[in-house]
Design a protein around this motif. Sequence first.
Motif, PDB file in Angstrom:
ATOM      1  N   LEU A 145      14.327 -89.794  13.336  1.00  0.00           N
ATOM      2  CA  LEU A 145      13.812 -88.680  12.533  1.00  0.00           C
ATOM      3  C   LEU A 145      12.341 -88.932  12.193  1.00  0.00           C
ATOM      4  CD1 LEU A 145      16.956 -88.018  10.298  1.00  0.00           C
ATOM      5  CD2 LEU A 145      16.255 -86.850  12.394  1.00  0.00           C
ATOM      6  N   ASP A 146      11.969 -88.987  10.915  1.00  0.00           N
ATOM      7  CA  ASP A 146      10.557 -89.140  10.549  1.00  0.00           C
ATOM      8  C   ASP A 146      10.173 -90.597  10.278  1.00  0.00           C
ATOM      9  OD1 ASP A 146      10.171 -86.285  10.514  1.00  0.00           O
ATOM     10  OD2 ASP A 146      11.153 -86.247   8.554  1.00  0.00           O
ATOM     11  N   GLN A 147      11.121 -91.524  10.414  1.00  0.00           N
ATOM     12  CA  GLN A 147      10.882 -92.910  10.012  1.00  0.00           C
ATOM     13  C   GLN A 147      10.440 -93.776  11.189  1.00  0.00           C
ATOM     14  OE1 GLN A 147      11.088 -93.422   6.682  1.00  0.00           O
ATOM     15  NE2 GLN A 147      11.582 -91.222   6.661  1.00  0.00           N
ATOM     16  N   THR A 148       9.218 -93.589  11.649  1.00  0.00           N
ATOM     17  CA  THR A 148       8.734 -94.409  12.766  1.00  0.00           C
ATOM     18  C   THR A 148       7.222 -94.330  12.859  1.00  0.00           C
ATOM     19  OG1 THR A 148       8.933 -94.838  15.143  1.00  0.00           O
ATOM     20  CG2 THR A 148       8.932 -92.540  14.452  1.00  0.00           C
ATOM     21  N   ALA A 149       6.647 -95.348  13.456  1.00  0.00           N
ATOM     22  CA  ALA A 149       5.213 -95.323  13.741  1.00  0.00           C
ATOM     23  C   ALA A 149       4.958 -94.372  14.897  1.00  0.00           C
ATOM     24  CB  ALA A 149       4.739 -96.730  14.091  1.00  0.00           C
ATOM     25  N   SER A 150       3.807 -93.734  14.914  1.00  0.00           N
ATOM     26  CA  SER A 150       3.520 -92.685  15.897  1.00  0.00           C
ATOM     27  C   SER A 150       3.579 -93.186  17.330  1.00  0.00           C
ATOM     28  CB  SER A 150       2.143 -92.078  15.614  1.00  0.00           C
ATOM     29  OG  SER A 150       1.128 -93.064  15.714  1.00  0.00           O
ATOM     30  N   TYR A 151       3.263 -94.479  17.552  1.00  0.00           N
ATOM     31  CA  TYR A 151       3.245 -94.961  18.931  1.00  0.00           C
ATOM     32  C   TYR A 151       4.647 -95.220  19.481  1.00  0.00           C
ATOM     33  CZ  TYR A 151       3.705 -99.461  16.493  1.00  0.00           C
ATOM     34  OH  TYR A 151       4.123-100.484  15.679  1.00  0.00           O
ATOM     35  N   ASN A 152       5.674 -95.110  18.645  1.00  0.00           N
ATOM     36  CA  ASN A 152       7.041 -95.322  19.106  1.00  0.00           C
ATOM     37  C   ASN A 152       7.754 -94.020  19.476  1.00  0.00           C
ATOM     38  OD1 ASN A 152       7.121 -98.117  18.914  1.00  0.00           O
ATOM     39  ND2 ASN A 152       7.534 -98.043  16.723  1.00  0.00           N
ATOM     40  N   VAL A 153       7.078 -92.891  19.268  1.00  0.00           N
ATOM     41  CA  VAL A 153       7.676 -91.593  19.565  1.00  0.00           C
ATOM     42  C   VAL A 153       6.645 -90.697  20.231  1.00  0.00           C
ATOM     43  CG1 VAL A 153       9.289 -91.698  17.615  1.00  0.00           C
ATOM     44  CG2 VAL A 153       7.043 -90.634  17.313  1.00  0.00           C
TER      45      VAL A 153
END
Length: 331
Positions: free
Chosen positions: A286-294
């Motif tokens: 969902l929203d719980q991640t660093a941008s480079y992982n999604v």
Amino acid sequence: MRKKLVLIFEIIFSLIFLTMPPVLAAEFKPSNMYVVKAGDSLPVIANKYSISIEELKVTNGLQSDVLIAGQKLWVPIMYEVSSGDTLVDISFAFHASVETIKAVNGLTSEQLYADQVLKVTPKKLTMQGQHILMTKEEFKEWLFNTHVNREIRLIQQHHTWLPSYKHFNGSNHFQMLIGMENHHKNTMGWRNIAQNITTFPDGKIAVSRPLNIIPEGTIGPKANSVGIAIEHVGNFDIGHDMMTKEQQETIIYINALLCIKFGLTPSIDSITYHHWWHIKTKERVLDQTASYNVKSCPGTGFFGGNSTTSAKTHFYPLISDKMEEILETMQ
């Protein structure tokens, strides 16, 4: 009071029935809809209705020769004209077009007479190979006639990023689809084009990968196993393509149709963004991640953004409203 209400209902019903065109008053649903039974085959059905297999496939948007019991097919019909019938009435009742009825029956005008017998051939869809190009109204009919024999719990939203709006010229739908198909097969190593459905800037819809086959792609097996993937042509990251009104309406409409078809309620558990899935682990984050992982897909500007809050605020309510609107027309 109960007797009065029943009487009023009967009067209203009678008035509606009497004011219907004869072709519609005779039957409330078209009689040229064939429901596939166990053991049926395209050659048998084509022979029964004096139509070629290829015509039968194009008329119904069939992507293979495999039929599934319960599937619905439009077939030709011989119709005897009643007094008051018009070609518009007949074409509406039997999923045809006035032009096709005239051409098939050698009519030089729209004038009809009672007891005239017409061959009514259903409209054909626009197809090239496995790809079916439709308006959103055609997609609605196609979807509800299609029998899907796998569980669907998740509708994925993607954007192409490339190709984008600058690559679409208004008539190259099939060229773009074939280009994506070749890229997915030859570069990505997938068996077919990854997505089941594609939307275009002009509001058209394409079904490419059959709905009975799970999608492929980097979103991962968890999202794909019970999913349908929709690819929206365009780069919808902020600062790039501004989505057209036509494509917006189509995206809302087809998501509403799919929710109705598969009994889904719009939520983060039924309509998902690629952005919510980790590139490496393939888990939903969902929203719980660093941008480079999604990935940003379906775009930072997709219906107000690509966060779960954006979806809940700007996307799901539109789909829910459209579902209510569609269901009212289907009653």
